[in-house]
Enzyme design. Structure first.
Site: not given
Ligand code: NAP
Length: 530
Positions: A200, A280-281, A300, A432-433, A492
């Site tokens: 992300p 999560t989605a 994660e 999640e905000i 962390s």
């Molecule tokens: P995201 O929209 O799920 O994107 C994460 C990654 O997945 C990005 O590289 C995104 O690409 C890619 N992606 C999106 N759609 C995809 C698909 N259909 N197939 C393959 N890859 C796809 O999440 P985000 O908005 O970047 O990050 C915020 C989320 O991450 C929050 O929910 C946060 O809690 C979570 N997070 C979790 C942790 C943990 O350790 N648990 C750590 C950090 C963040 P693009 O950006 O290029 O569209």
């Protein structure tokens, strides 16, 4: 992916033209004098670009590569809205080539001794640390977090490389007492193979090194897909990995069309493992997609962290801890306190002290001289989400103690906010905000706090503040979370396992446990040994 941000190489904006012009200059990589740098974002961008620190192509088989159809995508500074540069907008074809390169590199890298792999990783760590100022600046440019916080992330991200450089030498097997006299039974651990790593935008370096370092340490090779919002830090880190002696092809970076890249990684039988950090989605989609080729999966995902302040908490410790866990990275971390549950006896005092501290937080551009605590949100969608969550809460009876609206700086800056009178039917009490908004909720008993804290599908991080030793153990054990901070908001570290339970994910990253995610166990039975 926002289609408006996709452009052909011929439609770059003015700032990008400046960068394009500098391409003819010699690329004495990463030679800028960080301590002399201006704090102005565009001059920092120009300097990083002219020193070759800003890469705009993908990295496949050790070669800087354009998208095959020439498409590019803008990388935007979230604090100013300016285009920093255009990077290649890749898809399935480039990803398949990156997988083939990683597969080829795997054949030799997996046979390199652990000691040699360790040396390469250590060198990578040294290079990341010696360029921490420039990497921090790059991160502030593309992600927005305050420079000090960004440089802190470089140290945090690099710590995984250092840690797994050491762990590379400790991938031990086992000898099992045999059940028959002529047999000898062994367990050996071997690298899983090619790893697809999807990361992300909120930690542009650390989320990559937390995956790539353990993968490389045990002999895997990787195809990394950073977020389209923050590819520049990933590309700079990849360049440094090659300078560290990690063979070309072992680390590949493709970015652009997320679903195409993701689908190509999922479809390939050569990719043996998917490791993902993000929402999560998307995590659920990837998990389902990985089933077709039965890949190992680590996820994660999102959190909904409770931060529980008990009557017996040390008020100063609780305020400091809640501030740190809520407002780090402008509230855009998976472990950010999402619900602040405060026991009724300390509620008024805590709300007052916490609100005063939040009012004093400085909002600003990441390069502003002096301490900035809160930077911009990543994009307009994030701003819209935070605004709509706060409006929803206010419309259902929440009261604003501090903030509650867009900051006067405009763009994607939102005021650090404290809300009270929160009810469960408000969206921000359940989802999640991912912004600088702290909703305070009152509770009466320990049992009620635990029940409300666990009343969610998420299970990543939780925080408790208490001076009662027995309570700290009791509540820590009762919380259905992968990480618990007691009297501490920043927990962390590379030496401890990071990961969630329930719908916050699968597997652990960091620590001695994190390397297992990239290893297969093989049982070898030797017969006729008498
Ligand atoms: P995201 O929209 O799920 O994107 C994460 C990654 O997945 C990005 O590289 C995104 O690409 C890619 N992606 C999106 N759609 C995809 C698909 N259909 N197939 C393959 N890859 C796809 O999440 P985000 O908005 O970047 O990050 C915020 C989320 O991450 C929050 O929910 C946060 O809690 C979570 N997070 C979790 C942790 C943990 O350790 N648990 C750590 C950090 C963040 P693009 O950006 O290029 O569209």
């Amino acid at each position: 992916m926002a289609s408006a941000r996709i452009a052909t190489a011929f439609t770059r904006r003015s700032l990008t033209h400046r960068f394009a012009a500098t391409r003819t200059q010699p690329r004495s990589l990463f030679c800028c004098q960080a301590h002399q740098m201006s704090t102005d974002a565009s001059s920092v961008a120009a300097r990083l670009s002219s020193s070759g620190f800003i890469r705009s192509q993908g990295f496949i088989g050790g070669k800087w590569t354009d998208a095959y159809d020439g498409k590019t995508i803008e990388v935007i500074n979230p604090a100013t809205g300016e285009v920093i540069t255009n990077v290649s907008c890749m898809g399935a074809r480039e990803t398949n080539d990156a997988i083939a390169s990683a597969q080829e590199a795997f054949v030799s890298w997996s046979k390199v001794t652990a000691a040699e792999r360790s040396k390469c990783l250590r060198k990578w760590y040294d290079l990341l640390m010696s360029h921490k100022e420039e990497l921090g600046q790059l991160m502030t440019l593309e992600q927005g977090k305050p420079l000090k916080e960004a440089i802190g992330e470089v140290g945090y991200g690099a710590s995984f490389v250092e840690f797994f450089a050491e762990e590379a030498k400790r991938v031990y097997g086992d000898i099992i007492p045999a059940t028959l006299p002529d047999r000898r039974l062994f367990v050996v651990k071997q690298p899983v193979g090619v790893v697809g790593a999807i990361t992300p935008w909120n930690f542009p370096l650390a989320m990559i090194t937390r995956k790539v370092a353990p993968a490389l340490a045990c002999g895997c090779t990787v195809v990394v897909k950073p977020s389209e919002f923050t590819p520049l830090t990933a590309l700079a880190a990849a360049e440094l990995s090659v300078q560290a002696g990690i063979p070309r092809g072992a680390v590949n970076v493709v970015m652009g069309n997320a679903s195409e890249i993701g689908d190509a990684l999922l479809a390939s039988p050569q990719v043996r493992k998917i490791t993902f950090t993000g929402s999560t989605a998307v995590g659920k989609k990837l998990m389902a997609g990985a089933a077709a080729t039965v890949k190992k999966v680590s996820l994660e995902l999102g959190g909904n962290a409770p931060c529980i302040i008990f009557d017996d908490a040390d008020l100063d410790v609780a305020v400091k801890g809640a501030l740190a866990s809520k407002f780090r990275n402008s509230g855009q971390t998976c472990v950010c306190a999402n619900r602040v549950l405060v026991q009724e006896g300390i509620y008024e005092k805590f709300a007052d002290a916490f609100s005063k501290a939040v009012k004093n937080m400085k909002v600003g551009h990441g390069f502003t001289e002096g301490a900035v605590d809160v930077g911009p949100l990543i994009n307009d969608a994030a701003m819209h989400k935070v605004e709509s969550f706060v409006q929803d809460a206010i419309s259902k009876g929440a009261k604003v103690l501090v903030g509650g609206k867009k900051h006067s700086l405009g763009m994607r800056f939102y005021e650090p906010t404290v809300l009270t009178d929160i009810k469960n039917e408000m969206i921000l009490a359940r989802e999640e905000i991912f912004g600088p908004v702290a909703p305070l909720q009152k509770f009466k008993t320990e049992e009620e706090a635990i029940r409300r804290a666990n009343d969610t599908n998420a299970g990543l991080a939780a925080y408790i503040f208490t001076t009662n030793m027995q309570r700290s153990w009791r509540v820590s054990e009762a919380l259905e979370y992968g990480l618990v901070g007691v009297n501490e908001g920043l927990i962390s570290t590379e030496v401890a396992p990071f990961g969630g339970v329930k719908q916050s994910g699968l597997g652990r990253e960091g620590s001695k446990y994190g390397i297992d995610e990239y290893l297969e166990m093989k049982y070898i039975c030797m017969g006729n040994m008498n």
